[in-house]
Design a protein around this motif. Sequence first.
Motif, PDB file in Angstrom:
ATOM      1  N   ARG A  14       0.834  -1.194   0.000  1.00  0.00           N
ATOM      2  CA  ARG A  14       0.000   0.000   0.000  1.00  0.00           C
ATOM      3  C   ARG A  14       0.874   1.251   0.000  1.00  0.00           C
ATOM      4  NH1 ARG A  14      -4.256   1.471   4.915  1.00  0.00           N
ATOM      5  NH2 ARG A  14      -4.987   3.507   4.106  1.00  0.00           N
ATOM      6  N   GLY A  15       0.499   2.231  -0.834  1.00  0.00           N
ATOM      7  CA  GLY A  15       1.155   3.527  -0.775  1.00  0.00           C
ATOM      8  C   GLY A  15       2.288   3.688  -1.769  1.00  0.00           C
ATOM      9  N   HIS A  16       2.776   4.933  -1.831  1.00  0.00           N
ATOM     10  CA  HIS A  16       3.854   5.318  -2.729  1.00  0.00           C
ATOM     11  C   HIS A  16       4.724   6.345  -2.017  1.00  0.00           C
ATOM     12  CE1 HIS A  16       0.648   3.768  -5.352  1.00  0.00           C
ATOM     13  NE2 HIS A  16       1.616   3.431  -6.192  1.00  0.00           N
ATOM     14  N   LYS A  17       5.620   6.977  -2.766  1.00  0.00           N
ATOM     15  CA  LYS A  17       6.457   8.030  -2.210  1.00  0.00           C
ATOM     16  C   LYS A  17       5.590   9.062  -1.490  1.00  0.00           C
ATOM     17  CE  LYS A  17       9.842  11.500  -3.774  1.00  0.00           C
ATOM     18  NZ  LYS A  17      10.574  12.015  -4.952  1.00  0.00           N
ATOM     19  N   ARG A  18       6.068   9.537  -0.354  1.00  0.00           N
ATOM     20  CA  ARG A  18       5.401  10.481   0.540  1.00  0.00           C
ATOM     21  C   ARG A  18       4.357   9.810   1.431  1.00  0.00           C
ATOM     22  NH1 ARG A  18       6.584  13.777  -3.813  1.00  0.00           N
ATOM     23  NH2 ARG A  18       7.787  15.614  -3.218  1.00  0.00           N
ATOM     24  N   ASP A  19       4.206   8.532   1.344  1.00  0.00           N
ATOM     25  CA  ASP A  19       3.326   7.799   2.260  1.00  0.00           C
ATOM     26  C   ASP A  19       4.163   7.095   3.321  1.00  0.00           C
ATOM     27  OD1 ASP A  19       0.906   8.404   0.996  1.00  0.00           O
ATOM     28  OD2 ASP A  19       1.118   6.731  -0.406  1.00  0.00           O
ATOM     29  N   MET A  20       3.587   6.945   4.499  1.00  0.00           N
ATOM     30  CA  MET A  20       4.236   6.183   5.544  1.00  0.00           C
ATOM     31  C   MET A  20       3.860   4.700   5.496  1.00  0.00           C
ATOM     32  SD  MET A  20       6.372   7.907   7.175  1.00  0.00           S
ATOM     33  CE  MET A  20       6.869   9.421   7.970  1.00  0.00           C
ATOM     34  N   TYR A  21       2.987   4.347   4.565  1.00  0.00           N
ATOM     35  CA  TYR A  21       2.670   2.933   4.382  1.00  0.00           C
ATOM     36  C   TYR A  21       3.859   2.239   3.712  1.00  0.00           C
ATOM     37  CZ  TYR A  21      -1.994   4.605   5.530  1.00  0.00           C
ATOM     38  OH  TYR A  21      -3.057   5.198   6.162  1.00  0.00           O
ATOM     39  N   GLU A  22       3.827   0.915   3.682  1.00  0.00           N
ATOM     40  CA  GLU A  22       4.973   0.150   3.224  1.00  0.00           C
ATOM     41  C   GLU A  22       5.430   0.546   1.823  1.00  0.00           C
ATOM     42  OE1 GLU A  22       6.476  -2.999   5.260  1.00  0.00           O
ATOM     43  OE2 GLU A  22       6.017  -1.100   6.247  1.00  0.00           O
ATOM     44  N   GLY A  23       4.492   0.859   0.942  1.00  0.00           N
ATOM     45  CA  GLY A  23       4.868   1.241  -0.415  1.00  0.00           C
ATOM     46  C   GLY A  23       5.668   2.522  -0.492  1.00  0.00           C
ATOM     47  N   GLY A  24       5.633   3.347   0.553  1.00  0.00           N
ATOM     48  CA  GLY A  24       6.385   4.597   0.566  1.00  0.00           C
ATOM     49  C   GLY A  24       7.772   4.481   1.140  1.00  0.00           C
ATOM     50  N   ILE A  25       8.006   3.437   1.968  1.00  0.00           N
ATOM     51  CA  ILE A  25       9.303   3.347   2.645  1.00  0.00           C
ATOM     52  C   ILE A  25      10.031   2.019   2.437  1.00  0.00           C
ATOM     53  CG2 ILE A  25       8.788   5.065   4.421  1.00  0.00           C
ATOM     54  CD1 ILE A  25       7.947   2.822   6.288  1.00  0.00           C
ATOM     55  N   ALA A  26       9.349   0.981   1.961  1.00  0.00           N
ATOM     56  CA  ALA A  26      10.035  -0.283   1.692  1.00  0.00           C
ATOM     57  C   ALA A  26      10.922  -0.119   0.462  1.00  0.00           C
ATOM     58  CB  ALA A  26       9.024  -1.407   1.466  1.00  0.00           C
ATOM     59  N   THR A  27      12.080  -0.763   0.469  1.00  0.00           N
ATOM     60  CA  THR A  27      13.016  -0.648  -0.645  1.00  0.00           C
ATOM     61  C   THR A  27      13.389  -2.030  -1.159  1.00  0.00           C
ATOM     62  OG1 THR A  27      15.122   0.342  -1.365  1.00  0.00           O
ATOM     63  CG2 THR A  27      15.062  -0.594   0.847  1.00  0.00           C
ATOM     64  N   PRO A  28      13.508  -2.200  -2.480  1.00  0.00           N
ATOM     65  CA  PRO A  28      13.900  -3.502  -3.032  1.00  0.00           C
ATOM     66  C   PRO A  28      15.414  -3.702  -2.904  1.00  0.00           C
ATOM     67  CG  PRO A  28      13.573  -1.943  -4.814  1.00  0.00           C
ATOM     68  CD  PRO A  28      13.218  -1.216  -3.542  1.00  0.00           C
ATOM     69  N   ALA A  29      15.855  -4.249  -1.804  1.00  0.00           N
ATOM     70  CA  ALA A  29      17.272  -4.324  -1.471  1.00  0.00           C
ATOM     71  C   ALA A  29      17.861  -5.687  -1.839  1.00  0.00           C
ATOM     72  CB  ALA A  29      17.485  -4.052   0.012  1.00  0.00           C
ATOM     73  N   ILE A  30      19.069  -5.651  -2.372  1.00  0.00           N
ATOM     74  CA  ILE A  30      19.787  -6.845  -2.814  1.00  0.00           C
ATOM     75  C   ILE A  30      21.248  -6.690  -2.414  1.00  0.00           C
ATOM     76  CG2 ILE A  30      20.497  -8.199  -4.844  1.00  0.00           C
ATOM     77  CD1 ILE A  30      18.056  -6.921  -6.307  1.00  0.00           C
ATOM     78  N   ALA A  31      21.906  -7.792  -2.067  1.00  0.00           N
ATOM     79  CA  ALA A  31      23.343  -7.778  -1.794  1.00  0.00           C
ATOM     80  C   ALA A  31      23.982  -9.007  -2.428  1.00  0.00           C
ATOM     81  CB  ALA A  31      23.611  -7.744  -0.289  1.00  0.00           C
ATOM     82  N   ARG A  32      25.155  -8.816  -2.981  1.00  0.00           N
ATOM     83  CA  ARG A  32      25.873  -9.909  -3.654  1.00  0.00           C
ATOM     84  C   ARG A  32      27.358  -9.813  -3.334  1.00  0.00           C
ATOM     85  NH1 ARG A  32      29.114 -10.386  -8.124  1.00  0.00           N
ATOM     86  NH2 ARG A  32      28.945 -12.253  -9.452  1.00  0.00           N
ATOM     87  N   TRP A  33      27.953 -10.937  -2.930  1.00  0.00           N
ATOM     88  CA  TRP A  33      29.394 -11.028  -2.696  1.00  0.00           C
ATOM     89  C   TRP A  33      29.784 -12.492  -2.876  1.00  0.00           C
ATOM     90  CZ3 TRP A  33      32.191  -9.771   2.587  1.00  0.00           C
ATOM     91  CH2 TRP A  33      33.573  -9.845   2.397  1.00  0.00           C
ATOM     92  N   PRO A  34      30.256 -12.860  -4.046  1.00  0.00           N
ATOM     93  CA  PRO A  34      30.539 -14.273  -4.318  1.00  0.00           C
ATOM     94  C   PRO A  34      31.491 -14.885  -3.292  1.00  0.00           C
ATOM     95  CG  PRO A  34      30.669 -12.983  -6.333  1.00  0.00           C
ATOM     96  CD  PRO A  34      30.536 -12.005  -5.205  1.00  0.00           C
ATOM     97  N   GLY A  35      31.147 -16.074  -2.839  1.00  0.00           N
ATOM     98  CA  GLY A  35      31.972 -16.771  -1.867  1.00  0.00           C
ATOM     99  C   GLY A  35      31.695 -16.401  -0.430  1.00  0.00           C
ATOM    100  N   LYS A  36      30.994 -15.294  -0.213  1.00  0.00           N
ATOM    101  CA  LYS A  36      30.690 -14.838   1.144  1.00  0.00           C
ATOM    102  C   LYS A  36      29.184 -14.828   1.410  1.00  0.00           C
ATOM    103  CE  LYS A  36      34.975 -13.937   2.282  1.00  0.00           C
ATOM    104  NZ  LYS A  36      35.685 -14.661   3.354  1.00  0.00           N
ATOM    105  N   ILE A  37      28.403 -14.423   0.420  1.00  0.00           N
ATOM    106  CA  ILE A  37      26.949 -14.430   0.546  1.00  0.00           C
ATOM    107  C   ILE A  37      26.410 -15.567  -0.303  1.00  0.00           C
ATOM    108  CG2 ILE A  37      24.831 -13.161   0.028  1.00  0.00           C
ATOM    109  CD1 ILE A  37      26.311 -10.576   0.576  1.00  0.00           C
TER     110      ILE A  37
END
Length: 592
Positions: free
Chosen positions: A426-449
């Motif tokens: 729910r929500g977008h930028k400028r909203d305090m709902y998840e759609g405004g503050i959740a971020t599609p985060a990814i991390a990659r480090w071969p051999g460690k992750i």
Amino acid sequence: MRAYHHSEVRSKLNLLAQLPFRKTIEFIQSRVAPRALRDEVRSHISISPWQMQAKGRPVPSLYSLVTTAKIALPTTKTWIASGTDMGRDPTQHKLLTLLCDSSFCGLVRQRWANRFRLMRVPMMGRSQVRTARPDRLRSRILAYFGCLTLLAAAPLSGQGLAATPPPNVILILADDLGYGDLGCFGQQLIKTPNIDRLAAEGIRFTQAYAGATVCAPSRCSLMTGKHNGHAPIRGNREIKPEGQTPMPADTITVAHIMKYAGYTTGLIGKWGLGQPESVSTPDKMGFDDFFGYNCQRMAHEYYPEYLWRNNDKVMLNGKAYSHDLMAKEALEFIRRNQEKPFFLDLSFTIPHAKLQVPDLGPYANEPWPDNLKTLAAMITRMDGDVGRLMALLKELKIDEKTLVIFASDNGAAYTDSLFKHSGSLRGHKRDMYEGGIATPAIARWPGKIKPGVTSDQVWAFWDFLPTMAELTGRRIPANLDGISILPALLEGKAVEHPPLYWEFHERGFDQAARIGDWKAIRHGLTGPIELYDLKSDREEKHDVAADHPDQVKKFETFLKSARVDSELWPIQDTAPKKAANQAKAKARGSDL
């Protein structure tokens, strides 16, 4: 200790100018700086509201020492820049002689940068200040550093998981990219194969959060390790003709942490945390190299008149697509620094409005509105540059030595129904709902992750600084809101996160907080609290405040205690906005 060449002394002065000790420099204000300059000195040096005290006495700032010398001596900046002309006034000359003494600078550099990092030094008593001479001051400062040697053997926080040797770190930050805008997060129409490959070869975080629901405060949280209730920047605020409200001069950033750990630091893309020539330009906040936009408002234009390279303008005359230049610059930065540890903050401006792109790529013949074709082409163009960056790491054989992190600075600015930018949230930028503050985060480090991992570890932008400190074996600064999530990143271990907090100042005053799986949102200073159980209702469809008065009371207490007042960002005691006004604000997708 050997005598240093003037260029080496100059480099140590530059390091001294970034020392994050807290200030009180009454002795300089009253004894060294001419009286006519005192007001200017005070205006250039900010006092932190939580200024540390040592036995009832203020704490000095070596940064402030150098800053005051610059103000008091018109020729000092010239000397620092060129190594010439140390000034003519005898008192000022003595001060500069102290600051420029090669043995002094070398000792401070070794004992501070390599051993003590973020420790603070108590200042002498006021009666001593009145009689202190520069030569005595020098011996006292050296004595204070010498007394700290007993602490040198203390283990640094996080050394248990610190990498040996530590990896290069590349943070790729998109601008206004929604939680659902990537294929690996459910996007069906916009093609992002290279970023999807990052997720397949690394870890995908489903419960990661941006620092705020708009640009500047989110980036400030990322830089400082502090959430919106404590960070110095809590909203987007313009300074004409170019720039935004600056962070205080003594702010400790993640770039400082990485620099002190021996990294070459670079920022390519959007800054938005201070205007040119302020105390908060990238070079003063720990970055060795900067190329891009200083001002986030000017970053709306993808064919700008100029970009900045450090503190110099690079004229483009509106003839070059800025994203392509920044992507190329990132590759060149990596090539230049392939033989040594580097930290690259690659803050792309895509897909923030304006909607501009050289070509529509694979979407030219799609039966979509032109603006949506352009938007999709921008995201796919950025994805292609991520692919070229990853290919370069493999070409240079530093792929396995490099941690790559991808995220977006806040929720999607676009609300069209075709792409479903927020996914199911729910929500977008400028909203305090998840759609405004959740971020599609990814991390990659071969051999460690481990590859192909999906993690529900809760974390937010203010955890980035302490995580990088632990990764590199540095001491985690005090008074942060963030924690290190390195165990979750490298070992897949769950890290219990303290309560999370956000606030937003553009529509009156909104607050949000998460404690465990419970999330509270309040619109307006006196508005009712909405309560959601994210474990069973991540989409925030059901407000269960009436069913859980105990949790509501808990959040009421937390929302009061989670923040400190800010003179720059006072609470606007206004009633919550009506739904129509909120919809109108959402539609301003081209705003910051």
